[in-house]
Motif scaffolding. Structure first.
Motif, PDB file in Angstrom:
ATOM      1  N   THR A  86      67.076   9.248 -48.635  1.00 26.95           N
ATOM      2  CA  THR A  86      66.031  10.062 -48.017  1.00 26.95           C
ATOM      3  C   THR A  86      64.708   9.899 -48.746  1.00 26.95           C
ATOM      4  OG1 THR A  86      67.697  11.712 -47.381  1.00 26.95           O
ATOM      5  CG2 THR A  86      65.397  12.399 -47.312  1.00 26.95           C
ATOM      6  N   SER A  87      64.762   9.841 -50.072  1.00 25.53           N
ATOM      7  CA  SER A  87      63.547   9.664 -50.867  1.00 25.53           C
ATOM      8  C   SER A  87      62.912   8.303 -50.616  1.00 25.53           C
ATOM      9  CB  SER A  87      63.856   9.830 -52.359  1.00 25.53           C
ATOM     10  OG  SER A  87      64.297  11.142 -52.640  1.00 25.53           O
ATOM     11  N   PHE A  88      63.735   7.256 -50.478  1.00 28.09           N
ATOM     12  CA  PHE A  88      63.194   5.918 -50.203  1.00 28.09           C
ATOM     13  C   PHE A  88      62.563   5.855 -48.814  1.00 28.09           C
ATOM     14  CE2 PHE A  88      65.430   4.272 -53.908  1.00 28.09           C
ATOM     15  CZ  PHE A  88      64.541   3.300 -54.336  1.00 28.09           C
ATOM     16  N   PHE A  89      63.123   6.610 -47.869  1.00 30.03           N
ATOM     17  CA  PHE A  89      62.529   6.677 -46.533  1.00 30.03           C
ATOM     18  C   PHE A  89      61.140   7.306 -46.618  1.00 30.03           C
ATOM     19  CE2 PHE A  89      61.927   9.161 -42.559  1.00 30.03           C
ATOM     20  CZ  PHE A  89      61.820   8.084 -41.675  1.00 30.03           C
ATOM     21  N   PHE A  90      61.029   8.403 -47.380  1.00 29.71           N
ATOM     22  CA  PHE A  90      59.738   9.057 -47.561  1.00 29.71           C
ATOM     23  C   PHE A  90      58.758   8.138 -48.294  1.00 29.71           C
ATOM     24  CE2 PHE A  90      61.716  13.582 -47.429  1.00 29.71           C
ATOM     25  CZ  PHE A  90      61.801  13.487 -46.053  1.00 29.71           C
ATOM     26  N   LEU A  91      59.261   7.392 -49.288  1.00 36.56           N
ATOM     27  CA  LEU A  91      58.399   6.457 -50.011  1.00 36.56           C
ATOM     28  C   LEU A  91      57.837   5.406 -49.065  1.00 36.56           C
ATOM     29  CD1 LEU A  91      60.420   5.913 -53.323  1.00 36.56           C
ATOM     30  CD2 LEU A  91      58.118   6.873 -53.138  1.00 36.56           C
ATOM     31  N   GLY A  92      58.668   4.928 -48.141  1.00 39.16           N
ATOM     32  CA  GLY A  92      58.207   3.958 -47.152  1.00 39.16           C
ATOM     33  C   GLY A  92      57.108   4.537 -46.281  1.00 39.16           C
ATOM     34  N   LEU A  93      57.293   5.784 -45.852  1.00 41.55           N
ATOM     35  CA  LEU A  93      56.275   6.461 -45.046  1.00 41.55           C
ATOM     36  C   LEU A  93      54.949   6.565 -45.801  1.00 41.55           C
ATOM     37  CD1 LEU A  93      58.363   9.441 -43.588  1.00 41.55           C
ATOM     38  CD2 LEU A  93      57.588   7.445 -42.327  1.00 41.55           C
ATOM     39  N   ILE A  94      55.038   6.941 -47.078  1.00 41.95           N
ATOM     40  CA  ILE A  94      53.829   7.171 -47.874  1.00 41.95           C
ATOM     41  C   ILE A  94      53.110   5.865 -48.210  1.00 41.95           C
ATOM     42  CG2 ILE A  94      52.966   8.064 -50.073  1.00 41.95           C
ATOM     43  CD1 ILE A  94      55.296  10.094 -49.948  1.00 41.95           C
ATOM     44  N   VAL A  95      53.875   4.853 -48.644  1.00 39.61           N
ATOM     45  CA  VAL A  95      53.275   3.552 -48.978  1.00 39.61           C
ATOM     46  C   VAL A  95      52.557   2.966 -47.758  1.00 39.61           C
ATOM     47  CG1 VAL A  95      53.806   1.158 -49.576  1.00 39.61           C
ATOM     48  CG2 VAL A  95      54.853   3.029 -50.865  1.00 39.61           C
ATOM     49  N   ALA A  96      53.185   3.094 -46.585  1.00 36.26           N
ATOM     50  CA  ALA A  96      52.585   2.551 -45.365  1.00 36.26           C
ATOM     51  C   ALA A  96      51.329   3.318 -44.960  1.00 36.26           C
ATOM     52  CB  ALA A  96      53.602   2.589 -44.225  1.00 36.26           C
ATOM     53  N   SER A  97      51.228   4.583 -45.378  1.00 37.54           N
ATOM     54  CA  SER A  97      50.069   5.389 -44.996  1.00 37.54           C
ATOM     55  C   SER A  97      48.817   5.031 -45.794  1.00 37.54           C
ATOM     56  CB  SER A  97      50.383   6.882 -45.177  1.00 37.54           C
ATOM     57  OG  SER A  97      50.431   7.222 -46.558  1.00 37.54           O
ATOM     58  N   LEU A  98      48.976   4.413 -46.959  1.00 36.91           N
ATOM     59  CA  LEU A  98      47.827   4.089 -47.805  1.00 36.91           C
ATOM     60  C   LEU A  98      46.813   3.163 -47.127  1.00 36.91           C
ATOM     61  CD1 LEU A  98      49.522   3.727 -51.300  1.00 36.91           C
ATOM     62  CD2 LEU A  98      47.930   5.504 -50.587  1.00 36.91           C
ATOM     63  N   PRO A  99      47.241   1.988 -46.628  1.00 38.95           N
ATOM     64  CA  PRO A  99      46.254   1.117 -45.968  1.00 38.95           C
ATOM     65  C   PRO A  99      45.688   1.731 -44.700  1.00 38.95           C
ATOM     66  CG  PRO A  99      48.488   0.257 -45.678  1.00 38.95           C
ATOM     67  CD  PRO A  99      48.563   1.352 -46.703  1.00 38.95           C
ATOM     68  N   LEU A 100      46.435   2.618 -44.047  1.00 35.86           N
ATOM     69  CA  LEU A 100      45.934   3.269 -42.833  1.00 35.86           C
ATOM     70  C   LEU A 100      44.789   4.208 -43.165  1.00 35.86           C
ATOM     71  CD1 LEU A 100      49.205   4.066 -40.825  1.00 35.86           C
ATOM     72  CD2 LEU A 100      47.739   2.045 -40.748  1.00 35.86           C
ATOM     73  N   VAL A 101      44.886   4.883 -44.296  1.00 38.73           N
ATOM     74  CA  VAL A 101      43.787   5.760 -44.728  1.00 38.73           C
ATOM     75  C   VAL A 101      42.535   4.933 -44.992  1.00 38.73           C
ATOM     76  CG1 VAL A 101      43.005   7.363 -46.517  1.00 38.73           C
ATOM     77  CG2 VAL A 101      45.356   7.484 -45.691  1.00 38.73           C
ATOM     78  N   LEU A 102      42.717   3.749 -45.588  1.00 36.97           N
ATOM     79  CA  LEU A 102      41.584   2.884 -45.910  1.00 36.97           C
ATOM     80  C   LEU A 102      40.863   2.368 -44.669  1.00 36.97           C
ATOM     81  CD1 LEU A 102      43.036   0.778 -48.865  1.00 36.97           C
ATOM     82  CD2 LEU A 102      41.166   2.428 -48.992  1.00 36.97           C
ATOM     83  N   THR A 103      41.584   2.242 -43.561  1.00 39.64           N
ATOM     84  CA  THR A 103      40.960   1.725 -42.339  1.00 39.64           C
ATOM     85  C   THR A 103      39.906   2.672 -41.774  1.00 39.64           C
ATOM     86  OG1 THR A 103      42.678   2.695 -40.916  1.00 39.64           O
ATOM     87  CG2 THR A 103      43.042   0.447 -41.709  1.00 39.64           C
ATOM     88  N   HIS A 104      39.911   3.929 -42.220  1.00 39.31           N
ATOM     89  CA  HIS A 104      38.954   4.908 -41.713  1.00 39.31           C
ATOM     90  C   HIS A 104      37.667   4.936 -42.533  1.00 39.31           C
ATOM     91  CE1 HIS A 104      41.778   6.606 -38.823  1.00 39.31           C
ATOM     92  NE2 HIS A 104      42.698   6.616 -39.766  1.00 39.31           N
ATOM     93  N   ARG A 105      37.534   4.005 -43.501  1.00 38.17           N
ATOM     94  CA  ARG A 105      36.315   3.974 -44.315  1.00 38.17           C
ATOM     95  C   ARG A 105      35.120   3.470 -43.507  1.00 38.17           C
ATOM     96  NH1 ARG A 105      37.685   0.144 -49.172  1.00 38.17           N
ATOM     97  NH2 ARG A 105      38.634  -0.974 -47.429  1.00 38.17           N
ATOM     98  N   GLU A 106      33.937   3.924 -43.904  1.00 35.38           N
ATOM     99  CA  GLU A 106      32.708   3.417 -43.296  1.00 35.38           C
ATOM    100  C   GLU A 106      32.260   2.138 -43.980  1.00 35.38           C
ATOM    101  OE1 GLU A 106      30.061   6.687 -43.707  1.00 35.38           O
ATOM    102  OE2 GLU A 106      30.719   7.670 -41.858  1.00 35.38           O
ATOM    103  N   SER A 107      32.477   2.045 -45.294  1.00 34.50           N
ATOM    104  CA  SER A 107      32.104   0.859 -46.064  1.00 34.50           C
ATOM    105  C   SER A 107      33.351   0.228 -46.670  1.00 34.50           C
ATOM    106  CB  SER A 107      31.119   1.239 -47.187  1.00 34.50           C
ATOM    107  OG  SER A 107      30.876   0.136 -48.042  1.00 34.50           O
ATOM    108  N   LYS A 108      33.425  -1.085 -46.618  1.00 37.65           N
ATOM    109  CA  LYS A 108      34.583  -1.793 -47.175  1.00 37.65           C
ATOM    110  C   LYS A 108      34.455  -2.019 -48.678  1.00 37.65           C
ATOM    111  CE  LYS A 108      36.217  -2.032 -43.072  1.00 37.65           C
ATOM    112  NZ  LYS A 108      37.312  -1.127 -42.684  1.00 37.65           N
ATOM    113  N   ILE A 109      33.294  -1.695 -49.229  1.00 34.34           N
ATOM    114  CA  ILE A 109      33.052  -1.860 -50.667  1.00 34.34           C
ATOM    115  C   ILE A 109      33.311  -0.538 -51.387  1.00 34.34           C
ATOM    116  CG2 ILE A 109      31.345  -2.426 -52.433  1.00 34.34           C
ATOM    117  CD1 ILE A 109      29.882  -4.106 -50.345  1.00 34.34           C
ATOM    118  N   ILE A 110      34.139  -0.594 -52.435  1.00 35.09           N
ATOM    119  CA  ILE A 110      34.431   0.613 -53.211  1.00 35.09           C
ATOM    120  C   ILE A 110      33.381   0.765 -54.307  1.00 35.09           C
ATOM    121  CG2 ILE A 110      36.149   1.843 -54.587  1.00 35.09           C
ATOM    122  CD1 ILE A 110      38.296   0.139 -53.330  1.00 35.09           C
ATOM    123  N   ASN A 111      32.504   1.749 -54.177  1.00 32.19           N
ATOM    124  CA  ASN A 111      31.458   1.949 -55.175  1.00 32.19           C
ATOM    125  C   ASN A 111      31.969   2.815 -56.325  1.00 32.19           C
ATOM    126  OD1 ASN A 111      31.566   4.517 -54.052  1.00 32.19           O
ATOM    127  ND2 ASN A 111      29.700   4.225 -52.820  1.00 32.19           N
TER     128      ASN A 111
END
Length: 278
Positions: A86-111
């Motif tokens: 169950t924990s590994f399933f949740f880890l998969g959900l969380i790891v996959a959510s990271l790049p999705l959060v990044l797609t909502h950025r306005e700038s691709k450069i991390i200042n």
């Protein structure tokens, strides 16, 4: 009416799975805009509009409660009997959510400010983890638990943060509960019908939905990238607390990899459906 209740049930189920956003599900079901409008403009709209909003929100709320009560026992059973998987399933959900959060950025450069906000999120989550190691939570395995003043405040705070996240697509309220170390505790409260702690979380959730979501919405509009980096910092720090360890056998390793991949697939599928809806 039935459609709204079913939609609410699906939103409730989504909110109980770490990494899956109830706001995203609401968007897919076509009720997100009406949901946020009914909540955000409730106190400033006309009387007739208020009555309409109350009817709609009541139907969604009933559905959410049904979804939460039905699915809480399933998650609780899986964690009690198959904790590692169950924990590994949740880890998969969380790891996959990271790049999705990044797609909502306005700038691709991390200042530099973005890096600092990421570190702040990381530090804040680490602080919560350390805090929890010094102050134990209630025992949800039975109906005997310690509800101290500090823990009362923490339950309300946890509910507030989760409630605020529930109405934001892409951000999981249950994921924030995992970060705060209260996810399985609250599942235990719900499954054991512990009225007082459930009510405290409920009070916090209402506060979060009505108030905190507005704040996050304004931050995302005025300081979008920094807010997202802060959220990512929280998510990254949460991975350490969720990690269940690893049983080194061939069959167990293969099972955990499959379950982890399933979690990643579900988040990507949700993102694909959201994109199609848009």
């Amino acid at each position: 009416m039935i459609k709204n209740i079913i939609s609410g049930a699906l939103i409730g189920i989504a909110n109980i799975i770490p990494g899956v956003s109830g706001g995203t599900v609401a968007l897919l079901l076509g009720v997100y805009e009406k949901l946020t409008e009914s909540i955000g403009e409730f106190f400033t709209t006309s009387k007739n509009k208020k009555i309409e909003s109350i009817k709609f929100l009541s139907q969604i709320f009933v559905g959410v409660i049904i979804g939460l009560l039905a699915f809480a026992k399933i998650i609780g059973f899986l964690y009690a009997n198959y904790k590692e998987g169950t924990s590994f399933f949740f880890l998969g959900l969380i790891v996959a959510s990271l790049p999705l959060v990044l797609t909502h950025r306005e700038s691709k450069i991390i200042n530099k400010p973005g890096k600092l906000w990421f570190l702040f999120g990381l530090l804040l989550m680490t602080t919560f983890t350390v805090f929890q190691s010094f102050y134990g939570n209630g025992d949800t395995s039975s109906k005997v638990y310690i509800l101290t003043g500090g823990y009362t405040i923490k339950l309300i705070l946890a509910g507030t943060l989760a409630g605020g996240a529930m109405v934001i697509p892409g951000i999981s309220g249950s994921l924030l509960l995992v970060m705060l170390g209260e996810y399985y505790n609250i599942l235990g409260f719900v499954n054991n019908r512990m009225i007082i702690p459930v009510a405290l979380v409920g009070i916090g959730t209402i506060i979060g939905i009505v108030g905190f979501a507005r704040i996050i919405d304004k931050l995302l509009k005025s300081h979008r990238d920094n807010t997202l980096y802060f959220i990512i910092g929280l998510i990254v720090a949460s991975l350490v607390e969720i990690w269940p360890g690893f049983t080194l056998t061939l069959s167990n390793s293969i099972t955990n990899i499959i379950i982890f991949s399933l979690g990643i697939y579900i988040v990507k599928l949700m993102k694909k459906l959201e994109g199609n809806k848009e």
